[in-house]
Scaffold this motif. Structure first.
Motif, PDB file in Angstrom:
ATOM      1  N   THR A  73       0.850  -1.196   0.000  1.00 50.83           N
ATOM      2  CA  THR A  73       0.000   0.000   0.000  1.00 50.83           C
ATOM      3  C   THR A  73       0.879   1.236   0.000  1.00 50.83           C
ATOM      4  O   THR A  73       2.074   1.162   0.265  1.00 50.83           O
ATOM      5  CB  THR A  73      -0.909   0.066   1.251  1.00 50.83           C
ATOM      6  OG1 THR A  73      -0.079   0.162   2.402  1.00 50.83           O
ATOM      7  CG2 THR A  73      -1.834  -1.121   1.364  1.00 50.83           C
ATOM      8  N   SER A  74       0.233   2.368  -0.250  1.00 50.39           N
ATOM      9  CA  SER A  74       0.966   3.631  -0.169  1.00 50.39           C
ATOM     10  C   SER A  74       0.091   4.673   0.507  1.00 50.39           C
ATOM     11  O   SER A  74       0.265   4.996   1.666  1.00 50.39           O
ATOM     12  CB  SER A  74       1.394   4.067  -1.576  1.00 50.39           C
ATOM     13  OG  SER A  74       2.126   5.250  -1.517  1.00 50.39           O
ATOM     14  N   CYS A  75      -0.911   5.198  -0.218  1.00 57.45           N
ATOM     15  CA  CYS A  75      -1.713   6.282   0.369  1.00 57.45           C
ATOM     16  C   CYS A  75      -2.699   5.763   1.410  1.00 57.45           C
ATOM     17  O   CYS A  75      -3.067   6.464   2.337  1.00 57.45           O
ATOM     18  CB  CYS A  75      -2.492   7.012  -0.727  1.00 57.45           C
ATOM     19  SG  CYS A  75      -3.827   6.034  -1.461  1.00 57.45           S
ATOM     20  N   GLU A  76      -3.185   4.560   1.237  1.00 52.34           N
ATOM     21  CA  GLU A  76      -4.234   3.952   2.070  1.00 52.34           C
ATOM     22  C   GLU A  76      -5.473   4.838   2.101  1.00 52.34           C
ATOM     23  O   GLU A  76      -6.200   4.903   3.086  1.00 52.34           O
ATOM     24  CB  GLU A  76      -3.726   3.667   3.496  1.00 52.34           C
ATOM     25  CG  GLU A  76      -2.492   2.782   3.460  1.00 52.34           C
ATOM     26  CD  GLU A  76      -2.442   1.708   4.531  1.00 52.34           C
ATOM     27  OE1 GLU A  76      -3.245   1.747   5.457  1.00 52.34           O
ATOM     28  OE2 GLU A  76      -1.568   0.819   4.404  1.00 52.34           O
ATOM     29  N   ASP A  77      -5.699   5.527   1.021  1.00 56.10           N
ATOM     30  CA  ASP A  77      -6.826   6.445   0.957  1.00 56.10           C
ATOM     31  C   ASP A  77      -7.528   6.438  -0.393  1.00 56.10           C
ATOM     32  O   ASP A  77      -8.279   7.343  -0.711  1.00 56.10           O
ATOM     33  CB  ASP A  77      -6.309   7.864   1.254  1.00 56.10           C
ATOM     34  CG  ASP A  77      -7.385   8.702   1.931  1.00 56.10           C
ATOM     35  OD1 ASP A  77      -8.427   8.142   2.293  1.00 56.10           O
ATOM     36  OD2 ASP A  77      -7.180   9.912   2.065  1.00 56.10           O
ATOM     37  N   GLY A  78      -7.205   5.439  -1.207  1.00 55.62           N
ATOM     38  CA  GLY A  78      -7.907   5.296  -2.479  1.00 55.62           C
ATOM     39  C   GLY A  78      -7.499   6.250  -3.580  1.00 55.62           C
ATOM     40  O   GLY A  78      -8.237   6.428  -4.540  1.00 55.62           O
ATOM     41  N   VAL A  79      -6.324   6.861  -3.456  1.00 53.33           N
ATOM     42  CA  VAL A  79      -5.942   7.806  -4.507  1.00 53.33           C
ATOM     43  C   VAL A  79      -4.717   7.399  -5.329  1.00 53.33           C
ATOM     44  O   VAL A  79      -4.460   7.984  -6.369  1.00 53.33           O
ATOM     45  CB  VAL A  79      -5.709   9.245  -3.968  1.00 53.33           C
ATOM     46  CG1 VAL A  79      -6.986   9.856  -3.475  1.00 53.33           C
ATOM     47  CG2 VAL A  79      -4.643   9.282  -2.908  1.00 53.33           C
ATOM     48  N   CYS A  80      -3.959   6.407  -4.861  1.00 51.43           N
ATOM     49  CA  CYS A  80      -2.701   6.143  -5.581  1.00 51.43           C
ATOM     50  C   CYS A  80      -2.750   4.885  -6.453  1.00 51.43           C
ATOM     51  O   CYS A  80      -2.010   4.782  -7.423  1.00 51.43           O
ATOM     52  CB  CYS A  80      -1.550   6.021  -4.586  1.00 51.43           C
ATOM     53  SG  CYS A  80      -1.508   4.473  -3.678  1.00 51.43           S
ATOM     54  N   GLY A  81      -3.577   3.942  -6.118  1.00 51.12           N
ATOM     55  CA  GLY A  81      -3.696   2.732  -6.927  1.00 51.12           C
ATOM     56  C   GLY A  81      -2.751   1.598  -6.550  1.00 51.12           C
ATOM     57  O   GLY A  81      -2.774   0.534  -7.169  1.00 51.12           O
ATOM     58  N   THR A  82      -1.922   1.782  -5.536  1.00 53.63           N
ATOM     59  CA  THR A  82      -0.942   0.751  -5.183  1.00 53.63           C
ATOM     60  C   THR A  82      -1.601  -0.566  -4.780  1.00 53.63           C
ATOM     61  O   THR A  82      -1.110  -1.643  -5.103  1.00 53.63           O
ATOM     62  CB  THR A  82      -0.070   1.235  -4.005  1.00 53.63           C
ATOM     63  OG1 THR A  82       0.445   2.506  -4.319  1.00 53.63           O
ATOM     64  CG2 THR A  82       1.075   0.275  -3.716  1.00 53.63           C
ATOM     65  N   CYS A  83      -2.697  -0.493  -4.057  1.00 57.91           N
ATOM     66  CA  CYS A  83      -3.285  -1.723  -3.478  1.00 57.91           C
ATOM     67  C   CYS A  83      -4.305  -2.379  -4.411  1.00 57.91           C
ATOM     68  O   CYS A  83      -5.058  -3.242  -3.979  1.00 57.91           O
ATOM     69  CB  CYS A  83      -3.947  -1.391  -2.147  1.00 57.91           C
ATOM     70  SG  CYS A  83      -5.394  -0.350  -2.373  1.00 57.91           S
ATOM     71  N   MET A  91      -9.743  -1.289  -4.845  1.00 60.28           N
ATOM     72  CA  MET A  91      -8.683  -0.817  -3.956  1.00 60.28           C
ATOM     73  C   MET A  91      -9.046  -1.308  -2.556  1.00 60.28           C
ATOM     74  O   MET A  91     -10.040  -0.851  -1.963  1.00 60.28           O
ATOM     75  CB  MET A  91      -8.599   0.709  -3.963  1.00 60.28           C
ATOM     76  CG  MET A  91      -8.271   1.285  -5.301  1.00 60.28           C
ATOM     77  SD  MET A  91      -6.706   0.716  -5.954  1.00 60.28           S
ATOM     78  CE  MET A  91      -6.831   1.301  -7.644  1.00 60.28           C
ATOM     79  N   CYS A 146      -7.648  -0.821   0.205  1.00 63.05           N
ATOM     80  CA  CYS A 146      -7.347   0.039   1.349  1.00 63.05           C
ATOM     81  C   CYS A 146      -8.569   0.821   1.793  1.00 63.05           C
ATOM     82  O   CYS A 146      -8.637   1.277   2.935  1.00 63.05           O
ATOM     83  CB  CYS A 146      -6.226   1.009   1.020  1.00 63.05           C
ATOM     84  SG  CYS A 146      -6.683   2.219  -0.251  1.00 63.05           S
TER      85      CYS A 146
HETATM   86 FE1  FES Z   1      -3.356   3.950  -2.394  1.00 70.47          FE
HETATM   87 FE2  FES Z   1      -4.897   1.847  -1.823  1.00 70.47          FE
HETATM   88  S1  FES Z   1      -2.956   2.266  -1.069  1.00 70.47           S
HETATM   89  S2  FES Z   1      -5.227   3.329  -3.340  1.00 70.47           S
END
Ligand code: FES
Length: 271
Positions: free
Chosen positions: A220-230, A256, A258
């Motif tokens: 994960t990265s942002c854990e807020d639904g904005v970066c797309g990592t998860c 996502m 997160c």
């Molecule tokens: Fe960034 Fe889920 S960690 S969208």
């Protein structure tokens, strides 16, 4: 502290990453820390870039709308459009000339008429009339927009009659509206397809948090639904998407984990 910023340098320039960070005194603290603590010669850990907001190669024309610091991903696009000699028009909305970053870069495009500035001096009614600008759709035109929440809403509403595939946007902030942040009633079960392990996700925990508690590592990265990592593929479940990245087609297959929730009792993840 993990934050995401749009790269605004030319995509062809692989010598450095360039970002622009607006100091948000009412934000979550990331921009203030960057402004106060980052100094020339300091170190920052970065991950590789991801592009959820690409230019469409087959477009005949590109219409770009920027609100404030939402200009950053569009600056990278202009570098690319200019290099490829593709036609574009940018409407750039800011409060005033002094609060308009990238003026040096944009100057020649303004002179050429490809970039139009709109200053509202803090009164949106004096700014760009977005519904009017977007009222007619010309086949082959693709729209790209990025800006603060009110700007995003106006652009979304104004382009509602455009073909879905011709409209592209990127949220630059965690536009957590109350609906998106609301805690859903009840929980659900999440099952890992490869192992068959099933865990309960209570209303006050994210899927990612529950997976971690059980030793399932997810990046994960942002854990807020904005970066797309998860972004994770799901095989079963009625997903309530709460991210700001996936389009409708992608939402049929991916989620996502997160931030998104599930309305059905069971979610099966392709992990
Ligand atoms: Fe960034 Fe889920 S960690 S969208």
């Amino acid at each position: 502290m993990v934050r995401q910023y749009s790269l605004c340098s030319a995509p062809s320039d692989r010598s450095a990453y360039e970002v622009a960070v607006l100091r948000e005194n009412e934000g979550r603290g990331g921009s203030i820390r960057i402004h106060r603590e980052l100094r020339l010669g300091g170190s920052v850990k970065v991950s590789g870039p991801r592009n959820h907001f690409p230019l469409v190669e087959t477009a005949k024309r590109h219409l770009l709308l920027a609100g404030g610091i939402g200009i950053t991903p569009l600056i990278a696009m202009i570098h690319e459009l200019e290099a490829e000699k593709l036609p574009f028009r940018l409407h750039y909305c800011t409060r005033s000339p002094v609060k308009t970053p990238f003026m040096n870069f944009l100057g020649p495009f303004i002179e050429r008429g490809d970039v139009v500035l709109h200053h509202d001096e803090g009164d949106p009614s004096k700014g760009l009339d977005i519904p009017k600008l977007l009222s007619s759709y010309e086949s082959g035109t693709h729209l790209y927009y990025c800006g603060p929440a009110g700007f995003m809403k106006a652009a979304k509403q104004g382009s509602a009659h455009w073909p879905k595939e011709a409209v592209h946007f990127e949220h630059f902030a965690t536009a957590l509206d109350p609906e998106r942040a609301a805690v859903p009633p009840g929980g659900f079960e999440v099952k890992i397809a490869s192992s068959g392990d099933t865990f309960h996700v209570p209303p006050d925990k994210t899927i990612v948090a529950v997976l971690r508690e059980h030793g399932v590592e997810v990046e994960t990265s942002c854990e807020d639904g904005v970066c797309g990592t998860c972004m994770t593929r799901f095989l079963e479940g009625e997903v309530e998407h709460r991210d700001l990245v996936l389009d409708e087609e992608e939402q049929q297959e991916y989620m996502m984990i997160c931030c998104s929730r599930v309305k059905s009792p069971l979610l099966i993840l392709d992990l």
